[in-house]
Design a protein around this motif. Structure first.
Motif, PDB file in Angstrom:
ATOM      1  N   PRO A  22       3.129 -22.565 -43.932  1.00 20.32           N
ATOM      2  CA  PRO A  22       4.348 -21.899 -44.392  1.00 20.32           C
ATOM      3  C   PRO A  22       4.067 -20.444 -44.758  1.00 20.32           C
ATOM      4  O   PRO A  22       2.955 -20.112 -45.187  1.00 20.32           O
ATOM      5  N   ILE A  26       0.137 -17.202 -51.094  1.00 20.54           N
ATOM      6  CA  ILE A  26      -0.582 -18.472 -50.996  1.00 20.54           C
ATOM      7  C   ILE A  26      -0.245 -19.406 -52.144  1.00 20.54           C
ATOM      8  O   ILE A  26      -0.161 -20.621 -51.957  1.00 20.54           O
ATOM      9  N   LYS A  29       3.110 -21.269 -51.265  1.00 21.08           N
ATOM     10  CA  LYS A  29       3.328 -21.919 -49.970  1.00 21.08           C
ATOM     11  C   LYS A  29       3.754 -23.378 -50.109  1.00 21.08           C
ATOM     12  O   LYS A  29       4.753 -23.814 -49.547  1.00 21.08           O
ATOM     13  N   TRP A  30       2.989 -24.150 -50.851  1.00 24.36           N
ATOM     14  CA  TRP A  30       3.227 -25.599 -50.915  1.00 24.36           C
ATOM     15  C   TRP A  30       4.543 -25.880 -51.620  1.00 24.36           C
ATOM     16  O   TRP A  30       5.360 -26.675 -51.146  1.00 24.36           O
ATOM     17  N   ARG A  32       7.110 -23.954 -51.894  1.00 22.75           N
ATOM     18  CA  ARG A  32       8.183 -23.506 -51.026  1.00 22.75           C
ATOM     19  C   ARG A  32       8.380 -24.503 -49.889  1.00 22.75           C
ATOM     20  O   ARG A  32       9.504 -24.882 -49.555  1.00 22.75           O
ATOM     21  N   HIS A  33       7.276 -24.933 -49.318  1.00 24.75           N
ATOM     22  CA  HIS A  33       7.331 -25.862 -48.202  1.00 24.75           C
ATOM     23  C   HIS A  33       7.988 -27.167 -48.634  1.00 24.75           C
ATOM     24  O   HIS A  33       8.805 -27.736 -47.918  1.00 24.75           O
ATOM     25  N   GLY A 125      -4.646 -21.851 -46.423  1.00 25.95           N
ATOM     26  CA  GLY A 125      -3.424 -22.496 -46.933  1.00 25.95           C
ATOM     27  C   GLY A 125      -3.709 -23.907 -47.422  1.00 25.95           C
ATOM     28  O   GLY A 125      -3.286 -24.314 -48.511  1.00 25.95           O
ATOM     29  N   ARG A 129      -3.794 -25.375 -51.451  1.00 25.64           N
ATOM     30  CA  ARG A 129      -2.978 -26.531 -51.849  1.00 25.64           C
ATOM     31  C   ARG A 129      -3.857 -27.595 -52.509  1.00 25.64           C
ATOM     32  O   ARG A 129      -3.495 -28.190 -53.521  1.00 25.64           O
ATOM     33  N   TYR A 425      -0.560 -28.317 -41.114  1.00 30.08           N
ATOM     34  CA  TYR A 425      -0.413 -28.221 -42.574  1.00 30.08           C
ATOM     35  C   TYR A 425       0.187 -29.500 -43.156  1.00 30.08           C
ATOM     36  O   TYR A 425      -0.072 -29.854 -44.303  1.00 30.08           O
TER      37      TYR A 425
END
Lengths: 651, 138, 246, 116
Positions: A22, A26, A29-30, A32-33, A125, A129, A425
């Motif tokens: 995503p 950084i 990312k998670w 938001r994803h 990424g 996470r 991912y």
């Protein structure tokens, strides 16, 4: 005789794989994803069936979590109890960036250490996470009843581990893996009791069913009755562990094998970085030609134990008669800032170097001392006993030596495989609907895994990532639609049955194990702790020969209808014989040294791994194109925005 | 609400050994267990003997004298000897197993087994002395 | 030290014979060998049809339990040198159905284990966001011993009561129930009471004590059961009181 | 057969086991061996009957007779079950064991109540 020798030509047109990481900073990312993911409404979850293969940390955690969410889960294990999975053998601990010690730890530092420890061959990424989730994992495990060591006030205790300068490893004496697995196993049993998970024990997956380009089922063999059966579902999760047993002697459990991921690979899932294998520095040395398995001594021992060999070549004196001045504490000498806690690949390689110089100790000169005398003097025997008692007991049980009195002898041994099925991912393989978790995937460790990170990754995958990403996938697909009568299922079943019949029909002279042992020797010698082009080419010539002989001369006993361990084993060795070749192809193509992949042609003047980021800063993902055909290389380029590419230094 | 001994899927070819009637003779530890359980027979016998004592005392001095004579016959001496061995065995096993059945905690810490066992033996000694003194008082 | 040692191994081939028989093999004697190594030697060099389960070879997976000279042991921890001069008798665990040779079927235990709910039960789960549960070292100590169980089934094989009364829940399952009952994070003791003090529970046990003796992990199931008897009896007394526990 | 009173029987069994373990060896040794073999002189009748008249002695004697009898009943019952594998005769065994213990305890109560 078949051959598939060769280095795939540098193919500039090799397709580029996209991991679909995503966008955004950084640390967002998670989150938001997760927000962007589609959800399956709780009422609809029951209509989706998820097949989880494997019941170790990743598998049990995934099956339990998905079951708890309301999906219909089937979980498969070839053991007679899910708790026998080899995750139990992990001893040392599990990392979490809790910063309880106020020693400057943070999610970012764990992320940084892991990327650096993996020698810049992992995805930023994913690793970030993982570091983020490490906090939740610990809390989740505590809530499940894991008996972590505690400090006086009731908070969790922790200790330091290789490759890190902070103390962030949580532990339950020397049996963290066992207790974590029991936690996951209990969660699983609970769901079994509630009816959301069905557990199939003594059931081995022998093939993957792909229908219309999606993973829709598996073919299994009941190990007690020989029955070939199929199960269909809406998604398949493989959590079947690593393939270190390709070396025959490894610290993995005897039954650990690559069959599930290899068969999935043959059905279209790409295999990533197969040559990234970890040789663990602290194992009990091989003691005779009949040995059938190696035993790991936890890396945590390096917290208090000092590694040394005699300075003099061929010094045969017992350790207590070698004066301090004639000992070479080579890790402390070469890596003063990390000392005995240098990462595994580096510690292993250093041990190999001193033994190659004929300074090794013990029978055959393949061993180095791990000495607790200083720690016992400093802390007292009772403290050492409290911290590592069961490890010392285990060492004594296996070697007959009392490590409180004489130093342990250790030597590197195959332990973990960073390579595995390629996943994006979302932990989805190149076959939609096929998810891969834990050691079976390649995702987070790059070219070398840091201690206490395997448990962390398996649980992150199982408890937190898959429950989100599998749901996202299922929300985009209608449930059901195929049953076991589907032609593709029947075709896969027929193929499995044919393979079994072929093995039973060979009726040769050599035992399955003898082939496995020979393959393991080839791999250890030429694709083990150090590799070079000549050796790899030699292995690539030898392996097909061995495979051919296997096909003509293996002896598989008895019949299919009952428990037949030689048949089970033969099927696994067939797959190792193919996978070994891919490992060598990958090792040959990657003309650089990084982490556990040490190519002798590529090293710094003082013997450290020399990366070639210009040419190899990518994940190699291999596509199966037939037994005789050259596999096709796909590349997933790696970009490093947060941890800058640099020569790794632990000095 | 018996769980029952389900063995599904019970494979007809799987072999199940029947437990022999003589299972308790197969290993010494099982035999010792059965002997331990049989100490209860001697415990009960001695309880009956105590009843007999009381009865004799109630009947009067002559009955008590006859009782003393009866107790001196070889049959009763041998019986008492055997019973004594079993009762001792009972006491020792009972005391030694006590810490398993009862965990004594002091300020959150579990008392080590030897403390529990030791206090049992101490109580045994004290009580035995007390009984002897009271009974033999002239 | 002898050069070789004889192993008398129980064989059961369901397709050929109605009951197990002993077959003797001569294997090299090595100081550092355990019974499992000898079995592997037999399987690899002498008789590939011999079947037995093993996995980790480090005493944690619980797969390789067998009877050696009549005593249930983990074969990965039973040195040949402790059983000289031989022949060393190796048999499958008692009281479980034998599938083949040294392999037994444990489904009965798996089913019973589930009944005692060996997992943390809470009236209300704390959300993960609130952080970890705290536990002092003393609270940890209360159940730690029982958490070591590896489900190796040696205790069942040592328990004559389980042999005589197959419905008995058995040592390991009760010890594991106690492991959770004693955990300060658990609130499920009431839920487990019915099954534990029911017909097939603790009252079947006559405290033979062999389960504790053979336990390779010092779990002390016999202790767990006796302690639970007291708990159950106290609970029973309380139910007599008008204000007692319901 | 449900067994709601098993915990109760077990408590009696435990009390009986403890009482007999603590007190039987000394009683048995004195009255069964030391006195008959003449190692020590027997207590005089008057001393004993005097002791016996004391209510605490009566209570004491009741405790060390009744509880050990139940201890036997409970233990022996399981020994019969397991040693002879006759669990199918449960009802008979239960009546025999606990019945005998009950009769013995009643006899003790009667005798101790009627001491002159």
């Amino acid at each position: 005789m078949e051959t598939r020798v060769g280095l795939p030509a540098e193919d500039p047109a090799a397709s580029r794989l996209d991991a679909e990481i995503p966008p955004g900073p950084i640390e967002r990312k998670w989150e938001r994803h997760r927000f962007d993911m589609k959800l399956v409404s709780p009422a609809n979850r029951r209509r989706y069936t998820i097949l989880v293969v494997g019941s170790g940390l990743a598998g049990a955690a995934a099956a339990a979590s998905l079951g708890e969410m309301g999906y219909n889960v089937k979980c498969f294990s070839y053991h007679d109890s899910a708790r026998r999975a080899h995750s139990i053998a992990a001893q040392g601990g599990i990392n979490a960036a809790k910063n309880y010690r106020n020693d400057g730890d943070s999610v970012f530092r764990l992320f940084y250490d892991t990327v650096k420890g993996g020698d810049f061959r992992s995805r930023e990424g994913n690793v970030y996470r993982l570091a983020e989730l490490s906090l939740n994992i610990i809390d989740q495990c505590v809530a499940q009843g894991v008996p972590f060591a505690r400090e006086y006030g009731g908070l969790l205790d922790n200790r330091s581990f290789g490759g890190a300068q902070v103390s962030r490893t949580f532990y339950a004496r020397g049996q963290t893996g066992q207790q974590l697995l029991l936690g996951a196993y209990q969660a699983l049993q609970r769901q079994v009791g509630l009816g959301s998970v069905t557990l199939f024990i003594r059931t081995e997956m022998l093939d993957l069913v792909v229908i219309d380009g999606r993973a829709r089922g598996i073919v299994t063999r009941n190990l007690a009755t020989g029955a070939i059966e199929s199960h269909v579902g809406d998604a398949v999760v493989l959590a079947t562990g690593g393939y270190s047993n390709v070396f025959y002697l490894s610290t993995n459990a005897k039954a650990s094998n690559a069959t599930a991921i290899w068969r999935a690979h043959k059905r279209g899932a790409f295999f990533a970085n197969p040559c990234f294998t970890q040789i663990h520095p602290t194992c009990i040395p091989v003691s005779g030609e009949y040995q059938s398995k190696l035993t790991l001594m936890s890396e945590s021992l390096r917290n208090d134990g000092r590694v040394w060999v005699p300075k003099k070549i061929g010094d045969g004196r017992p350790p207590d008669q070698i004066p301090e001045s004639e000992r070479d504490y080579y890790l402390e000498r070469k890596y003063p800032s990390y000392g005995n806690l240098a990462p595994r690949d580096i510690a292993s390689h250093a041990a190999k170097d001193v033994c190659d110089e004929k300074r090794g100790v013990g029978p055959g000169g393949r061993g180095v001392y791990l000495d607790f005398a200083d720690a016992i003097r400093r802390l007292g025997e009772s403290v050492i006993r409290e911290k590592y008692g069961n490890l010392f007991d285990m060492y004594e049980r296996i070697t007959g030596e009392n490590a409180y009195r004489v130093p342990m002898r250790i030597y590197p041994a195959p332990h973990y495989t960073m390579g595995g099925l390629w996943v994006d991912y979302n932990l989805m393989a190149t076959i939609p609907g096929l998810f891969v978790a834990g050691e079976a995937n390649f995702s987070d460790h790059g070219a070398n895994r840091l201690g206490a990170s395997a448990l962390m990754q398996g649980l992150a995958d199982g408890y937190f990532i898959l429950p989100a990403t599998v749901g996202d996938y299922l929300a985009r697909t209608p449930p059901g639609g195929v049953d076991t009568g589907h032609p593709a299922v029947e075709a896969a079943e027929a193929e499995v049955a044919t393979r079994v019949a072929q093995l039973l029909g060979i009726r040769g002279m050599r035992t399955v194990d003898s082939f496995h042992r020979e393959l393991g020797q080839i791999m250890w010698d030429h694709c083990g702790m150090a590799r070079n082009e000549g050796g790899l080419r030699y292995a690539l010539g030898k392996i097909p020969e061995l495979r051919q002989e296997f096909r003509e001369n293996v002896r598989v006993l008895e019949r299919n209808e009952e428990l037949n361990q030689s048949l089970e084993k033969a099927g696994r060795v067939v797959d190792f014989l193919e996978l070994a070749e891919l490992m060598c192809i990958d090792a040959l193509h990657r003309a650089e040294s990084c982490g556990g992949h040490f190519r002798e042609e590529h090293q710094t003047p003082d013997g450290e791994a020399l990366r070639d980021d210009e040419r190899f800063a990518y994940v190699s993902a291999w596509e199966y194109t037939g037994t005789l055909a050259r596999p096709t290389l796909h590349k997933e380029p790696l970009a490093f925005e947060y941890v800058h590419l640099a020569q790794r230094s632990y000095r | 609400m018996s769980l029952g001994a389900h063995y599904t899927p019970y494979h007809p070819k799987w072999y199940r050994r029947r437990v022999s009637v003589w299972w308790w003779l197969q290993t010494w530890s099982y035999t010792r267990f059965v002997l331990r359980e049989l100490t209860s027979v001697f415990v009960a016998l001695f309880a009956v003997v105590l009843l007999w004592h009381i009865w004799a005392l109630e009947l009067g001095p002559e009955a008590y004298a006859r009782l003393l004579v009866r107790l001196g016959t070889p049959l009763f001496v041998v019986l008492h000897g055997v019973a004594f061995v079993f009762v001792l065995f009972h006491s020792i096993t009972w005391f030694n197993l006590a810490p398993k059945a009862m965990v004594v905690r002091l300020r959150g810490k579990r008392m080590p087994d030897w403390v529990v066992v030791g206090s049992n033996y101490a109580a045994w000694l004290v009580l035995s002395l007390a009984v002897a003194v009271i009974l033999l008082r002239r | 030290m002898p050069a070789t040692v004889a192993l008398a191994v129980a064989r059961y081939r369901p397709e050929e014979e109605p009951a197990p028989t002993l077959q003797t093999y001569e294997v090299p004697f090595r100081e550092d060998w355990v019974v499992l190594d000898a079995l592997n030697y037999i399987k690899d060099r002498l008789d590939g049809s011999l079947s037995f389960r093993w996995s980790c070879r480090m005493g944690v997976c619980g797969s390789c339990g067998m009877k050696v000279n009549g005593t249930p042991v983990l074969t990965c921890a039973a040195f040949l040198s402790e059983h000289l001069p031989g022949p060393i008798r190796v048999e499958p665990l008692d009281y479980f159905p034998v599938v083949r040779d040294l392999v037994v079927d444990l489904s009965d235990f798996m089913r019973k284990l589930k009944k005692v709910k060996p997992w943390i039960l809470r009236e209300e789960e704390k959300p993960l966001a609130e952080g970890e549960y705290r536990q002092t070292p003393d609270q940890l100590d209360a159940y730690k011993q029982f958490s070591m169980c590896i489900n190796c089934m040696l205790c069942y094989s040592a328990c004559p009561i389980y042999g005589l009364e197959p419905s008995f829940i058995g040592p390991a399952a009760i010890a594991l129930a106690q492991r959770y009952n004693m955990d300060s994070r658990d609130q499920g003791a009431r839920e487990r009471l019915e099954i534990l003090s029911g017909y097939d529970g603790i009252w079947q046990c006559t405290f033979v004590g062999e389960c504790t003796k053979v336990c390779p992990k010092n779990v002390d199931p016999a202790g767990a059961i006796q302690q639970y008897k007291l708990t159950s009896a106290v609970h029973w007394l309380k139910t007599l009181l008008p204000w007692g526990a319901r | 057969m449900g067994r709601p009173i098993t915990p109760f029987l077990w408590l009696l069994f435990s009390v009986g086991g403890t009482v007999s373990a603590l007190l039987f060896p000394v009683h048995l040794f004195l009255t069964g061996l030391a006195i008959p073999l003449g190692w020590i002189d027997p207590p005089r009748y008057e001393a004993l009957i005097g002791l016996l008249r004391h209510p605490i002695t009566r209570l004491y004697l009741f405790v060390i007779i009744a509880f050990p009898l139940v201890h036997w009943a409970h233990r022996f019952r399981y020994t019969l079950y397991d040693g002879l594998q006759i669990k199918h005769l449960t009802a008979l065994i239960v009546v025999f064991c606990y019945g005998a213990a009950l009769v013995g305890s009643a006899a003790a109560a009667y005798l101790l109540w009627n001491i002159p």
